[in-house]
Design a protein around this motif. Structure first.
Motif, PDB file in Angstrom:
ATOM      1  N   ALA A  31       0.865  -1.267   0.140  1.00  0.00           N
ATOM      2  CA  ALA A  31       0.066  -0.053  -0.128  1.00  0.00           C
ATOM      3  C   ALA A  31       0.905   1.117   0.030  1.00  0.00           C
ATOM      4  CB  ALA A  31      -0.987   0.028   1.278  1.00  0.00           C
ATOM      5  N   VAL A  32       1.942   1.031   0.579  1.00  0.00           N
ATOM      6  CA  VAL A  32       3.058   2.313   0.718  1.00  0.00           C
ATOM      7  C   VAL A  32       3.627   2.562  -0.582  1.00  0.00           C
ATOM      8  CG1 VAL A  32       5.029   3.255   1.732  1.00  0.00           C
ATOM      9  CG2 VAL A  32       3.423   1.896   3.019  1.00  0.00           C
ATOM     10  N   SER A  33       4.048   1.267  -1.326  1.00  0.00           N
ATOM     11  CA  SER A  33       4.584   1.626  -2.589  1.00  0.00           C
ATOM     12  C   SER A  33       3.480   1.996  -3.717  1.00  0.00           C
ATOM     13  CB  SER A  33       4.995   0.116  -3.117  1.00  0.00           C
ATOM     14  OG  SER A  33       5.980  -0.384  -2.315  1.00  0.00           O
ATOM     15  N   GLN A  34       2.195   1.570  -3.374  1.00  0.00           N
ATOM     16  CA  GLN A  34       1.025   1.816  -4.432  1.00  0.00           C
ATOM     17  C   GLN A  34       0.784   3.594  -4.251  1.00  0.00           C
ATOM     18  OE1 GLN A  34      -2.133  -0.350  -3.765  1.00  0.00           O
ATOM     19  NE2 GLN A  34      -1.026  -2.465  -4.376  1.00  0.00           N
ATOM     20  N   ALA A  35       0.829   3.933  -2.888  1.00  0.00           N
ATOM     21  CA  ALA A  35       0.685   5.456  -2.511  1.00  0.00           C
ATOM     22  C   ALA A  35       1.692   6.341  -3.403  1.00  0.00           C
ATOM     23  CB  ALA A  35       0.518   5.660  -0.954  1.00  0.00           C
ATOM     24  N   ILE A  36       2.856   5.914  -3.163  1.00  0.00           N
ATOM     25  CA  ILE A  36       4.187   6.760  -3.613  1.00  0.00           C
ATOM     26  C   ILE A  36       4.053   6.816  -5.440  1.00  0.00           C
ATOM     27  CG2 ILE A  36       6.635   6.959  -3.928  1.00  0.00           C
ATOM     28  CD1 ILE A  36       5.407   7.508  -1.182  1.00  0.00           C
ATOM     29  N   LYS A  37       3.696   5.474  -6.056  1.00  0.00           N
ATOM     30  CA  LYS A  37       3.568   5.375  -7.241  1.00  0.00           C
ATOM     31  C   LYS A  37       2.393   6.083  -7.842  1.00  0.00           C
ATOM     32  CE  LYS A  37       5.018   3.550 -11.188  1.00  0.00           C
ATOM     33  NZ  LYS A  37       6.365   4.016 -11.683  1.00  0.00           N
ATOM     34  N   SER A  38       1.309   6.220  -7.118  1.00  0.00           N
ATOM     35  CA  SER A  38       0.205   7.124  -7.512  1.00  0.00           C
ATOM     36  C   SER A  38       0.749   8.505  -7.656  1.00  0.00           C
ATOM     37  CB  SER A  38      -0.979   7.036  -6.512  1.00  0.00           C
ATOM     38  OG  SER A  38      -1.932   7.803  -7.020  1.00  0.00           O
ATOM     39  N   ILE A  39       1.433   9.236  -6.749  1.00  0.00           N
ATOM     40  CA  ILE A  39       1.767  10.586  -6.465  1.00  0.00           C
ATOM     41  C   ILE A  39       2.857  10.672  -7.610  1.00  0.00           C
ATOM     42  CG2 ILE A  39       2.914  12.282  -5.116  1.00  0.00           C
ATOM     43  CD1 ILE A  39       2.037  10.734  -2.804  1.00  0.00           C
ATOM     44  N   GLU A  40       3.779   9.872  -7.866  1.00  0.00           N
ATOM     45  CA  GLU A  40       4.566  10.033  -8.944  1.00  0.00           C
ATOM     46  C   GLU A  40       4.148  10.184 -10.424  1.00  0.00           C
ATOM     47  OE1 GLU A  40       8.787   8.224  -7.032  1.00  0.00           O
ATOM     48  OE2 GLU A  40       7.124   6.836  -8.261  1.00  0.00           O
ATOM     49  N   ASN A  41       2.831   9.234 -10.711  1.00  0.00           N
ATOM     50  CA  ASN A  41       2.263   9.505 -11.854  1.00  0.00           C
ATOM     51  C   ASN A  41       1.645  10.792 -12.067  1.00  0.00           C
ATOM     52  OD1 ASN A  41       3.117   6.557 -12.547  1.00  0.00           O
ATOM     53  ND2 ASN A  41       1.161   5.761 -11.724  1.00  0.00           N
ATOM     54  N   GLU A  42       0.987  11.341 -10.906  1.00  0.00           N
ATOM     55  CA  GLU A  42       0.318  12.460 -11.234  1.00  0.00           C
ATOM     56  C   GLU A  42       1.468  13.666 -11.468  1.00  0.00           C
ATOM     57  OE1 GLU A  42      -3.100  13.820  -8.732  1.00  0.00           O
ATOM     58  OE2 GLU A  42      -3.038  11.791  -7.629  1.00  0.00           O
ATOM     59  N   LEU A  43       2.694  13.642 -10.609  1.00  0.00           N
ATOM     60  CA  LEU A  43       3.548  14.550 -10.991  1.00  0.00           C
ATOM     61  C   LEU A  43       4.445  14.483 -12.122  1.00  0.00           C
ATOM     62  CD1 LEU A  43       5.023  14.466  -7.227  1.00  0.00           C
ATOM     63  CD2 LEU A  43       3.571  16.415  -8.248  1.00  0.00           C
ATOM     64  N   PHE A  45       7.391  12.694 -12.111  1.00  0.00           N
ATOM     65  CA  PHE A  45       8.575  12.427 -12.029  1.00  0.00           C
ATOM     66  C   PHE A  45       8.734  11.550 -10.640  1.00  0.00           C
ATOM     67  CE2 PHE A  45       7.543  16.481  -9.714  1.00  0.00           C
ATOM     68  CZ  PHE A  45       7.868  16.089  -8.320  1.00  0.00           C
ATOM     69  N   ASP A  46      10.046  11.243 -10.633  1.00  0.00           N
ATOM     70  CA  ASP A  46      10.413  10.114  -9.194  1.00  0.00           C
ATOM     71  C   ASP A  46      10.659  11.025  -8.072  1.00  0.00           C
ATOM     72  OD1 ASP A  46      10.002   8.043 -11.112  1.00  0.00           O
ATOM     73  OD2 ASP A  46      12.232   7.733 -11.403  1.00  0.00           O
ATOM     74  N   LEU A  47       9.863  10.428  -6.993  1.00  0.00           N
ATOM     75  CA  LEU A  47      10.070  11.004  -5.557  1.00  0.00           C
ATOM     76  C   LEU A  47      11.477  10.501  -4.891  1.00  0.00           C
ATOM     77  CD1 LEU A  47       6.426  11.297  -4.456  1.00  0.00           C
ATOM     78  CD2 LEU A  47       7.909  13.263  -5.300  1.00  0.00           C
ATOM     79  N   PHE A  48      11.688   9.283  -5.095  1.00  0.00           N
ATOM     80  CA  PHE A  48      12.879   8.425  -4.616  1.00  0.00           C
ATOM     81  C   PHE A  48      13.691   7.743  -5.729  1.00  0.00           C
ATOM     82  CE2 PHE A  48       9.088   8.729  -1.490  1.00  0.00           C
ATOM     83  CZ  PHE A  48       9.813   9.297  -0.490  1.00  0.00           C
ATOM     84  N   LYS A  49      14.817   7.790  -4.976  1.00  0.00           N
ATOM     85  CA  LYS A  49      15.945   6.758  -5.596  1.00  0.00           C
ATOM     86  C   LYS A  49      15.857   5.481  -4.829  1.00  0.00           C
ATOM     87  CE  LYS A  49      18.848  10.557  -6.976  1.00  0.00           C
ATOM     88  NZ  LYS A  49      20.194  11.101  -6.957  1.00  0.00           N
ATOM     89  N   GLY A  60      13.855  16.573  -6.848  1.00  0.00           N
ATOM     90  CA  GLY A  60      12.217  16.982  -6.987  1.00  0.00           C
ATOM     91  C   GLY A  60      11.523  16.457  -5.858  1.00  0.00           C
ATOM     92  N   GLY A  61      11.943  15.203  -5.180  1.00  0.00           N
ATOM     93  CA  GLY A  61      11.148  14.651  -3.974  1.00  0.00           C
ATOM     94  C   GLY A  61      11.482  15.385  -2.879  1.00  0.00           C
ATOM     95  N   GLU A  62      12.749  16.065  -2.639  1.00  0.00           N
ATOM     96  CA  GLU A  62      13.165  16.894  -1.588  1.00  0.00           C
ATOM     97  C   GLU A  62      12.322  18.335  -1.668  1.00  0.00           C
ATOM     98  OE1 GLU A  62      17.002  17.851  -1.355  1.00  0.00           O
ATOM     99  OE2 GLU A  62      17.632  15.725  -1.065  1.00  0.00           O
ATOM    100  N   ALA A  63      12.196  18.909  -2.810  1.00  0.00           N
ATOM    101  CA  ALA A  63      11.362  20.325  -2.940  1.00  0.00           C
ATOM    102  C   ALA A  63      10.096  19.957  -2.772  1.00  0.00           C
ATOM    103  CB  ALA A  63      11.576  20.693  -4.452  1.00  0.00           C
ATOM    104  N   PHE A  64       9.431  18.900  -3.061  1.00  0.00           N
ATOM    105  CA  PHE A  64       8.068  18.329  -3.089  1.00  0.00           C
ATOM    106  C   PHE A  64       7.875  18.190  -1.475  1.00  0.00           C
ATOM    107  CE2 PHE A  64       4.386  15.531  -3.174  1.00  0.00           C
ATOM    108  CZ  PHE A  64       3.560  16.330  -3.911  1.00  0.00           C
ATOM    109  N   SER A  65       8.969  17.543  -0.773  1.00  0.00           N
ATOM    110  CA  SER A  65       8.515  17.038   0.703  1.00  0.00           C
ATOM    111  C   SER A  65       8.538  18.432   1.600  1.00  0.00           C
ATOM    112  CB  SER A  65       9.657  16.441   1.104  1.00  0.00           C
ATOM    113  OG  SER A  65       9.469  16.162   2.449  1.00  0.00           O
ATOM    114  N   LYS A  66       9.376  19.341   1.321  1.00  0.00           N
ATOM    115  CA  LYS A  66       9.262  20.822   2.092  1.00  0.00           C
ATOM    116  C   LYS A  66       8.032  21.456   1.846  1.00  0.00           C
ATOM    117  CE  LYS A  66      14.257  21.437   1.570  1.00  0.00           C
ATOM    118  NZ  LYS A  66      15.413  22.222   1.069  1.00  0.00           N
ATOM    119  N   ARG A  67       7.614  21.580   0.557  1.00  0.00           N
ATOM    120  CA  ARG A  67       6.103  22.229   0.472  1.00  0.00           C
ATOM    121  C   ARG A  67       5.036  21.290   1.161  1.00  0.00           C
ATOM    122  NH1 ARG A  67       6.324  26.161  -3.511  1.00  0.00           N
ATOM    123  NH2 ARG A  67       8.438  27.264  -3.685  1.00  0.00           N
TER     124      ARG A  67
END
Length: 297
Positions: A31-43, A45-49, A60-67
């Protein structure tokens, strides 16, 4: 974008461990993986390496995390604040006072009795000058205010419920020779230090009396204060004399004497609410106020 998915993302930025985030959020690792994949698909770009050994945020993930951290914090605060407002609207009573010793003495007794009958009602007290309280009532920021009839009789939007009537008196320290007089005239205040209320804390009749005293006694010394409680304290300390409606004061009379003034004024104290009819909770509280048997004590 799904709020729950964003909360999973923020937690993962802290743990950098899919398994730990799943445990913390009480969901499955998939469920964690699916949630992250869903966000990345909307954005887009990848959030994590991700490697076999570690997980790190992309730039990009760092910038998105701060906001998103700020956004979710504001979101949670908005939910809490809105829920509190909703609860207050449904089952709460906000009462406006000017902090007189009269209110400080009697309100706890009245509220305690009211809560016995209506334990689920949340009660809020606010303390402002009488002019500020009137504006709060007009803005529907409180349900009722304690006031005098002369202060609100020009306001067509208010309904006044009288609780007690009275007259002006002087509070005189017992060390002052005037404390032995059965009645005082305004001219008796000559060469005395009179403690008066600032204009913003003065209802019309009080302001009229203070103006008349100053015109009558040219040798008068004056000290101005912001509220009745301070005036009371100064009298108890022997710093001067103050004038106020006899029903406003409920302090211990060991240190001063309340003496009627030879000054005619029609005074009434009670509550003001907005027209039309107040809420059921407000109406119940006013009914209990009217039935309270301690007004003249």
């Amino acid at each position: 974008m799904n709020i729950d998915h964003l909360k999973i993302f923020i937690n993962l930025t802290e743990t950098l461990n899919f398994s730990q985030t799943a445990k913390t959020m009480n969901i499955s690792q998939s469920a964690v993986s699916q949630a992250i994949k869903s966000i990345e698909n909307e954005l887009g770009f990848d959030l994590f390496k991700r490697t076999k050994r570690q997980v790190n945020l992309t730039k990009g993930g760092e910038a998105f995390s701060k906001r998103m951290t700020i956004m979710l914090s504001n979101f949670d605060k908005a939910v809490i604040d809105s829920r509190e407002i909703s609860q207050r609207e449904r089952s709460a009573l906000t009462i406006g006072t000017t902090g007189t010793t009269f209110e400080a003495h009697l309100l706890p007794l009245i509220i305690k009795d009211f809560r016995l009958n209506y334990p689920d009602v949340k009660i809020y007290l606010e303390y402002f000058s009488h002019n500020q309280l009137k504006q709060h009532l007009l803005n529907q920021e409180c349900d009722l205010i304690f006031t005098t009839i002369d202060d609100i009789q020009a306001e067509k939007a208010f309904n006044f419920t009288p609780l007690v009537t009275g007259y002006f008196c002087a509070l005189v320290p017992k060390t002052n020779p005037l404390s032995r007089q059965p009645r005082l005239t305004l001219s008796d205040f000559g060469h005395q230090n009179l403690i008066l209320l600032n204009d913003d804390w003065c209802p019309p009749q009080q302001l009229k009396l203070q103006t008349t005293i100053k015109a009558t006694c040219t040798t008068l010394e004056t000290t101005y204060v912001d509220n009745v409680a301070v005036a009371n304290t100064m009298v108890e300390a022997g710093l001067g004399i103050t004038v106020m409606p006899n029903f406003i004061n409920c302090s211990s009379k060991n240190l001063f004497t309340a003496i009627p003034l030879d000054y005619h004024a029609t005074l009434a104290y009670g509550t003001a609410t907005l027209i039309p009819t107040p809420t059921t909770t407000t109406a119940r509280f006013i009914k209990q106020l009217a039935a309270f048997d301690g007004w003249s004590k």
